[in-house]
Design a protein around this motif. Structure first.
Motif, PDB file in Angstrom:
ATOM      1  N   ARG A  31       0.776  -1.177   0.104  1.00  0.00           N
ATOM      2  CA  ARG A  31       0.087   0.056   0.029  1.00  0.00           C
ATOM      3  C   ARG A  31       1.030   1.182  -0.053  1.00  0.00           C
ATOM      4  NH1 ARG A  31      -4.738  -0.217   1.624  1.00  0.00           N
ATOM      5  NH2 ARG A  31      -4.855  -1.739  -0.051  1.00  0.00           N
ATOM      6  N   LEU A  32       0.536   2.260  -0.636  1.00  0.00           N
ATOM      7  CA  LEU A  32       1.201   3.518  -0.926  1.00  0.00           C
ATOM      8  C   LEU A  32       0.228   4.508  -0.281  1.00  0.00           C
ATOM      9  CD1 LEU A  32       2.220   3.224  -4.836  1.00  0.00           C
ATOM     10  CD2 LEU A  32       3.738   3.020  -2.547  1.00  0.00           C
ATOM     11  N   PHE A  33      -0.898   4.679  -0.734  1.00  0.00           N
ATOM     12  CA  PHE A  33      -1.862   5.680  -0.048  1.00  0.00           C
ATOM     13  C   PHE A  33      -3.181   5.316  -0.779  1.00  0.00           C
ATOM     14  CE2 PHE A  33      -0.382   7.514  -3.837  1.00  0.00           C
ATOM     15  CZ  PHE A  33      -1.164   8.546  -4.443  1.00  0.00           C
ATOM     16  N   TYR A  34      -4.160   6.026  -0.186  1.00  0.00           N
ATOM     17  CA  TYR A  34      -5.412   6.004  -0.790  1.00  0.00           C
ATOM     18  C   TYR A  34      -6.193   7.389  -0.504  1.00  0.00           C
ATOM     19  CZ  TYR A  34      -7.087   5.332   4.100  1.00  0.00           C
ATOM     20  OH  TYR A  34      -7.222   5.482   5.489  1.00  0.00           O
ATOM     21  N   ILE A  35      -7.220   7.628  -1.411  1.00  0.00           N
ATOM     22  CA  ILE A  35      -7.790   8.728  -1.505  1.00  0.00           C
ATOM     23  C   ILE A  35      -9.250   8.630  -1.138  1.00  0.00           C
ATOM     24  CG2 ILE A  35      -8.478  10.754  -2.963  1.00  0.00           C
ATOM     25  CD1 ILE A  35      -6.163  10.225  -4.578  1.00  0.00           C
ATOM     26  N   GLN A  36      -9.883   9.611  -0.333  1.00  0.00           N
ATOM     27  CA  GLN A  36     -11.326   9.679   0.072  1.00  0.00           C
ATOM     28  C   GLN A  36     -11.758  10.882  -0.515  1.00  0.00           C
ATOM     29  OE1 GLN A  36     -11.027   7.671   3.855  1.00  0.00           O
ATOM     30  NE2 GLN A  36     -11.909   5.695   2.907  1.00  0.00           N
ATOM     31  N   HIS A  37     -13.141  11.016  -0.405  1.00  0.00           N
ATOM     32  CA  HIS A  37     -13.617  12.571  -0.512  1.00  0.00           C
ATOM     33  C   HIS A  37     -15.005  12.597   0.083  1.00  0.00           C
ATOM     34  CE1 HIS A  37     -16.550  10.812  -3.811  1.00  0.00           C
ATOM     35  NE2 HIS A  37     -15.521  10.191  -4.179  1.00  0.00           N
ATOM     36  N   ASN A  38     -15.645  13.821   0.216  1.00  0.00           N
ATOM     37  CA  ASN A  38     -16.831  14.084   0.874  1.00  0.00           C
ATOM     38  C   ASN A  38     -18.005  13.694   0.203  1.00  0.00           C
ATOM     39  OD1 ASN A  38     -16.226  16.394  -0.795  1.00  0.00           O
ATOM     40  ND2 ASN A  38     -17.920  17.402   0.322  1.00  0.00           N
ATOM     41  N   GLU A  39     -18.000  13.366  -0.767  1.00  0.00           N
ATOM     42  CA  GLU A  39     -19.225  12.973  -1.802  1.00  0.00           C
ATOM     43  C   GLU A  39     -20.009  11.512  -1.549  1.00  0.00           C
ATOM     44  OE1 GLU A  39     -21.533  15.065  -3.440  1.00  0.00           O
ATOM     45  OE2 GLU A  39     -20.210  16.446  -2.325  1.00  0.00           O
ATOM     46  N   ASN A  40     -19.082  10.657  -1.183  1.00  0.00           N
ATOM     47  CA  ASN A  40     -19.412   9.331  -0.660  1.00  0.00           C
ATOM     48  C   ASN A  40     -18.179   8.319  -0.157  1.00  0.00           C
ATOM     49  OD1 ASN A  40     -17.865   7.822  -2.898  1.00  0.00           O
ATOM     50  ND2 ASN A  40     -19.645   8.408  -4.238  1.00  0.00           N
ATOM     51  N   LYS A  41     -18.222   7.375   0.149  1.00  0.00           N
ATOM     52  CA  LYS A  41     -17.114   6.655   1.017  1.00  0.00           C
ATOM     53  C   LYS A  41     -16.312   5.711   0.047  1.00  0.00           C
ATOM     54  CE  LYS A  41     -18.857   7.169   5.526  1.00  0.00           C
ATOM     55  NZ  LYS A  41     -19.998   7.772   5.549  1.00  0.00           N
ATOM     56  N   ASN A  42     -16.715   5.838  -1.258  1.00  0.00           N
ATOM     57  CA  ASN A  42     -15.749   5.043  -2.244  1.00  0.00           C
ATOM     58  C   ASN A  42     -14.277   5.639  -2.098  1.00  0.00           C
ATOM     59  OD1 ASN A  42     -18.098   3.809  -3.103  1.00  0.00           O
ATOM     60  ND2 ASN A  42     -18.278   4.880  -4.933  1.00  0.00           N
ATOM     61  N   THR A  43     -13.409   4.728  -2.116  1.00  0.00           N
ATOM     62  CA  THR A  43     -11.981   4.794  -1.737  1.00  0.00           C
ATOM     63  C   THR A  43     -11.129   4.594  -3.046  1.00  0.00           C
ATOM     64  OG1 THR A  43     -12.544   4.513   0.579  1.00  0.00           O
ATOM     65  CG2 THR A  43     -10.249   4.293  -0.277  1.00  0.00           C
ATOM     66  N   PHE A  44     -10.195   5.140  -3.407  1.00  0.00           N
ATOM     67  CA  PHE A  44      -9.324   5.043  -4.440  1.00  0.00           C
ATOM     68  C   PHE A  44      -8.061   4.494  -3.968  1.00  0.00           C
ATOM     69  CE2 PHE A  44     -12.652   7.715  -6.047  1.00  0.00           C
ATOM     70  CZ  PHE A  44     -13.148   7.257  -7.062  1.00  0.00           C
ATOM     71  N   VAL A  45      -7.518   3.375  -4.150  1.00  0.00           N
ATOM     72  CA  VAL A  45      -6.156   2.816  -3.510  1.00  0.00           C
ATOM     73  C   VAL A  45      -5.354   2.645  -4.448  1.00  0.00           C
ATOM     74  CG1 VAL A  45      -5.616   0.798  -2.353  1.00  0.00           C
ATOM     75  CG2 VAL A  45      -7.895   1.410  -2.039  1.00  0.00           C
ATOM     76  N   TYR A  46      -3.796   2.963  -4.160  1.00  0.00           N
ATOM     77  CA  TYR A  46      -2.669   2.975  -4.840  1.00  0.00           C
ATOM     78  C   TYR A  46      -1.640   2.086  -4.325  1.00  0.00           C
ATOM     79  CZ  TYR A  46      -4.887   6.952  -6.768  1.00  0.00           C
ATOM     80  OH  TYR A  46      -5.604   8.192  -7.594  1.00  0.00           O
TER      81      TYR A  46
END
Length: 173
Positions: A31-46
């Motif tokens: 795991r490097l990092f992940y991104i989340q945002h305030n519009e929903n809880k879907n997560t983008f993983v790197y």
């Protein structure tokens, strides 16, 4: 002075709890990092990709995918629009096991992928003149912006400093 301290406490509490209630992706050695945002809880993983032991893949050193927590929690590849306009990476090899990365949606924030002394993959970036070994990123979207015209209020970067102390830094856009 008292009002300033109260304001500082609430601001700090807001920043620390910006992702309260958000799921954390399952741990991964790469795991490097992940991104989340305030519009929903879907997560983008790197995650880092190795071609062999201790050697990052030269062609594609980063696996990017999304976890659909707002739906069923399934793991999916990025859509072509997400790759090209939002969460994809521009990747440039700098040296053996060293790559410069930038999100296609925010190319001025340079990220460095490399191996630490224990040969673990890490991503580092500088925010507000502080070097951060990145763990996660939170994006606060402006109200009323959606789809391709999304605008951000700010970006929060979470990680550790050179001494291993947790920190977060904010960029207001």
């Amino acid at each position: 002075m008292k009002n300033f301290l109260i304001f500082s406490f609430f601001l700090f509490s807001f920043l620390v709890n910006a992702q309260e209630g958000y799921p954390t992706p399952p741990k991964s050695a790469n795991r490097l990092f992940y991104i989340q945002h305030n519009e929903n809880k879907n997560t983008f993983v790197y995650d880092a990709i190795f071609s062999s032991k201790d050697i990052l893949d030269e062609v594609n050193p980063v696996d990017i995918y999304r976890i659909l927590y707002a739906e069923d929690g399934s793991k999916k590849p990025l859509t072509s629009i997400q790759k090209k306009l939002a969460y994809g990476l521009d990747i440039k090899k700098i040296d053996k096991n060293v790559y410069q990365l930038s999100l296609v949606s925010y190319p001025k924030q340079k990220l460095t992928l490399k191996l630490d002394q224990q040969k673990n993959p890490i991503v580092q970036t500088t925010v507000n003149n502080k070097l951060i070994t990145l763990n996660r990123v939170f994006l606060k979207q402006k109200k009323g912006t959606t789809g391709i015209s999304v605008k951000l209020d700010y970006i929060l970067f979470y990680g550790k400093d050179k001494n291993g102390k947790s920190l977060h830094e904010k960029i207001v856009l």
